[in-house]
Design an enzyme around this catalytic site. Structure first.
Site, PDB file in Angstrom:
ATOM      1  N   SER A   1       0.922  -1.223  -0.060  1.00  9.52           N
ATOM      2  CA  SER A   1       0.008  -0.053  -0.083  1.00  9.52           C
ATOM      3  C   SER A   1       0.818   1.171   0.058  1.00  9.52           C
ATOM      4  CB  SER A   1      -0.874  -0.086   1.178  1.00  9.52           C
ATOM      5  OG  SER A   1      -1.914   1.048   1.018  1.00  9.52           O
TER       6      SER A   1
ATOM      7  N   ASP B   1      -8.644  -4.805  -6.160  1.00 10.62           N
ATOM      8  CA  ASP B   1      -8.191  -4.106  -5.369  1.00 10.62           C
ATOM      9  C   ASP B   1      -8.059  -2.533  -5.983  1.00 10.62           C
ATOM     10  OD1 ASP B   1      -6.875  -2.495  -3.276  1.00 10.62           O
ATOM     11  OD2 ASP B   1      -5.164  -3.639  -3.429  1.00 10.62           O
TER      12      ASP B   1
ATOM     13  N   HIS C   1      -7.772  -5.408  -0.334  1.00 14.29           N
ATOM     14  CA  HIS C   1      -6.439  -4.977  -0.210  1.00 14.29           C
ATOM     15  C   HIS C   1      -5.591  -5.640   0.615  1.00 14.29           C
ATOM     16  CE1 HIS C   1      -3.671  -1.753  -0.758  1.00 14.29           C
ATOM     17  NE2 HIS C   1      -3.946  -1.140   0.477  1.00 14.29           N
TER      18      HIS C   1
END
Length: 537
Positions: free
Chosen positions: A352, A409, A466
Site C-alpha cells: 500500500s 483492489d 487490499h
C-alpha cells in the site's frame, strides 16, 4: 476277526445323519445367497460406471442423462429379471445415476481422513512452506534482471516462494508497529524489536516517516484520546541484512532488505489524499554520483513528478528522527561498505503506502550511491506514484519493479481517475500535464484474482481485497492466469480466517470453528473422532 458295519438305518445313527444333511442344506443356501449378492453388486457396479465418451458411430438418440447401455445383467431368468433394453431404460432413465454417483464420490472425498488432515493443517497457526531450492547463478533472474520474463505466467515456484517471503517481511513491520505504535514527543525513540519470520536476516535500522501537515487544534480538543493516531512521526519499517552463510549460499548473494508497512495513522491518510503532482527533486538541477548535473528526468516528457503526499512522508524529517530518505541512504551506504567485496543485492518491499514509498527509496538509492548493487522492488497493492516521466526515469536507472496486484483492489487504480488504459493513453498524448490521468504505473505486473480462491467470497469487501494476508494467500494459490487455485497450496488459513472472517465463505468459518473445538478437545481429552469436513479444493 469280526468287523462292525454301521447301517444308516440304525436308530442310533439316524439322528447324526439327519443333522449332517441339515448342515449341508444350510451351507448350500448360504453359498447361493453369497453368489447372488456378488452378482447384484457386480451389476450395480456396471450400472454406476462412468461410460467412455461415445464415438461418432455409436451416437444414439437417448437423452444425455442416460448412461451407456451396460452389459447384460447376470440375474437369474424369471419374472424378477430384466428381459429387454426398454425395461432397463424404464427403470433407470429417471434416476440420473451418473450425477448420483458423482455426488456419492464427492461426499466420500469430503469425509475422508486425508482431507480432514489437510484442512487441519491449513487452519493451523504454523505456516508450511514450499522447499527452498538453490538459486545459485539464477538469482539475478529471480531478482528481476530480465523483468521476470517467463516466470510470472505460469508462476515459477521459486519466484512464488521469494514473493511470499518478502510479503511476510512486510507483515513483520505491521506487527512491530501495532505492538507499540506510540512515539515519544520529547526524545529520540528507542529501537523497535522486530520479530522476523526468516531467522537468516537481522535488523540493522529502524525507519520513520513524518508528515508535513498537521491536524487542526480543534481535533485535539474534540478527541484528545486519539494519541498515536495524530502523531506526525511514526515507525514505518526497517532495514535488514541476510546474516546466515547457508542462506547466502542458497540465494547466491547477501541480500539487503528494506521493508515498509502501509497506512496506519490519521496524518498518513491525510497525505494519501494529497494527489497533486510535484517535482521529485528539491532543486532545479541535482548532481549525479560524479558531480555532474543530473538531467535523467528531462526526456521530452517534462519533469519527473510524484504524488505530493508520498513525497512529503518520504522527505520530511521529524523532531527527533531523520527523514525516511536520509535514514535509508545512510544505512545502505554503511552496509555496502561493511560487506565490500561480496556479491550484494538490494530488495525493497512494501504494501500500500509502503509500496509507493518503495519506488521513492529505490530512485534515491540509485541516484545517491555510486556503483549501487542490483535493486529490485516487490510491491503489494501499490497505488500509482508518479507521471510518465517518473516511470521513464525509474526504468532508465535499471530499477526492476514487480507489482503484485489483486484485480479487485481499487487502491491499485489511484491516485487519479482510472478511465481505462486506452482512454488514458489518448489523454497523455494530448500533453495535458498535471491532470489526474497523468499518473502511470512502473514495472512488471503479477495480476491475481480473488474470485479464484475457494475460501474467500467472490464479493469480498474493499478491505479484504487490499489486505496483505489475502494477497499472500492468492500468491500461494496462483499457478497461472488460466489455471484454478493451486490444490497443493501450503499457506495456513488461520490468519486469513481470523482477520477476514466476514469475507471467508460460511462453510469454512463453521468448519474452522468446529475444527478448533476438536483441536482443543484433543489437547484435553485425546484424539478426536474424524468428523465430516469438506474438501478445501
Amino acid at each position: 476277526m469280526a468287523v462292525c458295519t454301521m447301517n444308516p438305518t440304525t436308530p442310533g445313527l439316524h439322528k447324526l445323519y439327519s443333522h449332517r444333511s441339515s448342515f449341508k442344506s444350510r451351507m448350500s443356501i448360504l453359498n447361493s445367497a453369497e453368489s447372488s449378492t456378488r452378482k447384484h453388486l457386480t451389476n450395480l457396479d456396471r450400472l454406476l460406471q462412468t461410460p467412455p465418451p461415445p464415438s461418432p458411430a455409436d451416437t444414439t438418440t437417448e437423452t444425455p442423462c442416460v448412461v451407456q447401455k451396460p452389459k447384460p445383467l447376470d440375474i437369474a431368468a424369471g419374472n424378477n429379471g430384466i428381459s429387454s433394453g426398454k425395461k432397463k431404460k424404464g427403470i433407470f432413465e429417471g434416476l440420473n445415476l451418473s450425477s448420483v454417483w458423482s455426488e456419492l464420490k464427492a461426499t466420500a472425498e469430503e469425509v475422508s481422513p486425508r482431507h480432514f488432515k489437510r484442512l487441519q493443517r491449513l487452519l493451523s497457526k504454523t505456516n508450511e512452506y514450499s522447499p527452498r531450492n538453490h538459486l545459485g547463478s539464477r538469482w539475478r533472474e529471480y531478482h528481476g534482471s530480465n523483468s521476470w520474463e517467463g516466470l510470472l505466467d505460469p508462476l515459477d515456484q521459486n519466484l512464488r516462494r521469494e514473493v511470499v517471503r518478502y510479503g511476510e517481511m512486510i507483515q513483520a513491520a505491521y506487527q512491530t508497529f501495532n505492538s507499540d505504535p506510540a512515539m515519544p514527543t520529547d526524545e529520540l525513540p528507542a529501537p523497535h524489536h522486530v520479530t522476523l519470520p526468516d531467522g537468516s536476516y537481522k535488523v540493522t535500522k529502524s525507519l520513520y516517516a513524518t508528515s508535513s501537515v498537521g491536524l487542526p487544534k480543534w481535533v485535539d480538543e474534540m478527541a484528545p484520546d486519539l494519541g498515536w493516531m495524530t502523531q506526525r512521526s511514526s515507525w514505518i519499517g526497517y532495514v535488514a541484512v541476510c546474516d546466515d552463510q547457508r542462506e547466502i549460499a542458497r540465494m547466491g548473494r547477501r541480500d539487503i532488505v528494506i521493508a515498509l508497512r502501509g497506512t496506519a495513522t490519521c496524518l498518513e491518510w491525510a497525505e494519501n489524499f494529497r494527489a497533486k503532482l510535484v517535482e521529485i527533486e528539491d532543486d532545479v538541477e541535482k548532481q549525479d554520483n560524479n558531480g555532474n548535473a543530473d538531467r535523467s528526468d528531462d526526456n521530452g516528457q517534462g519533469k519527473a513528478k510524484v504524488q505530493c503526499g508520498f513525497r512529503s512522508l518520504y522527505r520530511t524529517p521529524g523532531a527527533y528522527v531523520p527523514s525516511l530518505a536520509e535514514s535509508v541512504v545512510e544505512e545502505v551506504r554503511r552496509l555496502i561498505k561493511l560487506y565490500k567485496g561480496e556479491t550484494l543485492s538490494i530488495t525493497v518491499t512494501g504494501h500500500s503506502l509502503g509500496a509507493a514509498l518503495s519506488l521513492l527509496v529505490t530512485d534515491e538509492l540509485s541516484t545517491s550511491i555510486p556503483d549501487v548493487p542490483p535493486i529490485a522492488v516487490f510491491s503489494f497493492g501499490g497505488p500509482r506514484v508518479g507521471n510518465r516521466a517518473f516511470a521513464d526515469r525509474v526504468n532508465a536507472k535499471n530499477i526492476k519493479v514487480l507489482r503484485i496486484v489483486n484485480d479487485q483492489d481499487v487502491i491499485t487504480r489511484v491516485p487519479g481517475v482510472f478511465l481505462g488504459e486506452e482512454v488514458e493513453q489518448k489523454l497523455r498524448k494530448a500533453r495535458l500535464e498535471g491532470m489526474p490521468w497523468d499518473y502511470e504505473h512502473v514495472g512488471a505486473e503479477l495480476r491475481l484474482d480473488m474470485r479464484t480462491s475457494p475460501y474467500l467470497k467472490p464479493n469480498a469487501d474493499v478491505a479484504c481485497c487490499h489486505d496483505l494476508e489475502a494477497y499472500l494467500h492468492l500468491v500461494d494459490g496462483f499457478s497461472g492466469s488460466d489455471s484454478p487455485f493451486r490444490e497443493n497450496a501450503k499457506r495456513s488459513l488461520w490468519k486469513l480466517v481470523k482477520e477476514q472472517r466476514s469475507n471467508v465463505k460460511k462453510l469454512y468459518k463453521s468448519k474452522a470453528r468446529a475444527l478448533t473445538l476438536n483441536l482443543e478437545r484433543e489437547r484435553i481429552v485425546g484424539p478426536p473422532m474424524i468428523t465430516c469436513l469438506p474438501s478445501p479444493s
